[in-house]
Design a protein around this motif. Structure first.
Motif, PDB file in Angstrom:
ATOM      1  N   UNK A   1      93.117  13.389 107.106  1.00 36.92           N
ATOM      2  CA  UNK A   1      93.278  12.021 107.581  1.00 36.92           C
ATOM      3  C   UNK A   1      91.879  11.524 107.910  1.00 36.92           C
ATOM      4  N   UNK A   2      91.534  10.353 107.415  1.00 39.60           N
ATOM      5  CA  UNK A   2      90.143   9.917 107.525  1.00 39.60           C
ATOM      6  C   UNK A   2      90.031   8.471 107.971  1.00 39.60           C
ATOM      7  N   UNK A   3      88.918   8.193 108.639  1.00 42.50           N
ATOM      8  CA  UNK A   3      88.510   6.833 108.923  1.00 42.50           C
ATOM      9  C   UNK A   3      87.372   6.521 107.970  1.00 42.50           C
ATOM     10  N   UNK A   4      87.552   5.521 107.108  1.00 42.96           N
ATOM     11  CA  UNK A   4      86.569   5.237 106.068  1.00 42.96           C
ATOM     12  C   UNK A   4      86.095   3.796 106.144  1.00 42.96           C
TER      13      UNK A   4
ATOM     14  N   UNK B   1      86.897  12.449 109.705  1.00 46.55           N
ATOM     15  CA  UNK B   1      87.910  13.131 108.897  1.00 46.55           C
ATOM     16  C   UNK B   1      88.402  14.349 109.656  1.00 46.55           C
ATOM     17  N   UNK B   2      89.709  14.571 109.609  1.00 47.35           N
ATOM     18  CA  UNK B   2      90.311  15.727 110.251  1.00 47.35           C
ATOM     19  C   UNK B   2      91.299  16.334 109.262  1.00 47.35           C
ATOM     20  N   UNK B   3      91.012  17.575 108.824  1.00 48.27           N
ATOM     21  CA  UNK B   3      91.869  18.148 107.794  1.00 48.27           C
ATOM     22  C   UNK B   3      91.572  19.606 107.508  1.00 48.27           C
ATOM     23  N   UNK B   4      91.885  20.007 106.298  1.00 54.17           N
ATOM     24  CA  UNK B   4      91.781  21.421 105.914  1.00 54.17           C
ATOM     25  C   UNK B   4      91.103  21.551 104.554  1.00 54.17           C
ATOM     26  N   UNK B   5      90.420  22.669 104.373  1.00 51.34           N
ATOM     27  CA  UNK B   5      89.828  23.009 103.085  1.00 51.34           C
ATOM     28  C   UNK B   5      90.331  24.371 102.657  1.00 51.34           C
ATOM     29  N   UNK B   6      90.772  24.451 101.410  1.00 49.70           N
ATOM     30  CA  UNK B   6      91.232  25.692 100.815  1.00 49.70           C
ATOM     31  C   UNK B   6      90.272  26.057  99.697  1.00 49.70           C
ATOM     32  N   UNK B   7      89.567  27.165  99.851  1.00 47.56           N
ATOM     33  CA  UNK B   7      88.589  27.622  98.859  1.00 47.56           C
ATOM     34  C   UNK B   7      89.319  27.992  97.564  1.00 47.56           C
ATOM     35  N   UNK B   8      88.834  27.613  96.380  1.00 52.88           N
ATOM     36  CA  UNK B   8      87.520  26.999  96.185  1.00 52.88           C
ATOM     37  C   UNK B   8      87.519  25.499  95.966  1.00 52.88           C
TER      38      UNK B   8
END
Length: 221
Positions: free
Chosen positions: A72-75, A59-66
């Motif tokens: 974009x992910x490989x699942x 997975x390559x992305x962003x997290x915004x607290x909280x």
């Protein structure tokens, strides 16, 4: 006398950055992480377990607290690797259909609320590394870091793994903490953290772009 003085100066130059105390450094990194309001992440999983219907392998992305996350992910879905987009907003989780590309609601994705919580998230993980080693000098993507190794209970991966987490299983942990910002720039965990994992399962989480302005919104379903 001149020779002796020169030798002392050379020793000082070589040994001027003595390693800090590992527990103090982990505590400082934990405190620094608690002040972060956003970051970019890159997750890679080698030899993941297959005990769940949906397994995030990369997975390559962003997290915004909280409570917001996008990537974009490989699942692995029922054993097949697919490329999808994921968004989490609060308690609502969304993933694109790997065939149609349309958004749909889903369960089992990483929970940003848990990852952001000072008691259960990445900050807590840093504070729970057992038997930390003496920090050694290293770098991640050009960032000067201190590297510490130790052990970590898999329970602290609940934000990433949800109900799959094998609490009580001890993982080999390695963290890279920035020398200048005290933030964790990479965390690598090896061992059985979820059903189906083996001793060869490795999860590597890179963090960067701390406190940048990002917007994450729920998609139209």
């Amino acid at each position: 006398m001149v020779v002796a003085l020169s030798a002392l100066l050379m020793l000082a130059a070589c040994g001027g950055s003595s390693a800090p105390d590992a527990r103090q450094l982990l505590a400082a990194s934990q405190a620094a992480m608690q002040k972060v309001h956003s970051y970019h992440f890159n997750l890679k999983v080698e030899h993941p377990g297959s005990g769940a219907t949906l397994v995030i392998q990369s997975a390559d992305g962003d997290l915004l607290v909280p409570d917001r996350l996008q990537a974009n992910a490989g699942a692995l879905v029922l054993g097949s690797l697919v490329q999808v987009k994921i968004i989490v907003v609060g308690g609502q989780q969304y993933m694109t259909d790997p065939i149609t590309g349309r958004w749909q609601t889903i369960n089992g994705l990483p929970d940003p609320r848990v990852l952001s919580d000072s008691r259960t998230g990445i900050a807590a993980l840093l504070g729970q590394i057992r038997n930390p080693s003496t920090p050694s000098e290293s770098s991640i993507d050009g960032v000067a870091c201190w590297n510490i190794t130790g052990k970590l209970d898999a329970a602290y991966l609940r934000g990433l793994l949800g109900d799959q987490t094998r609490a009580g299983s001890l993982l080999d942990a390695a963290v890279w903490i920035g020398k200048n910002d005290q933030l964790p720039h990479q965390i690598r965990l090896t061992g059985v953290a979820a059903d189906g994992d083996t001793s060869q399962t490795v999860r590597t989480l890179k963090l960067s772009k701390f406190n940048e302005t990002i917007t994450i919104s729920a998609p139209a379903v």
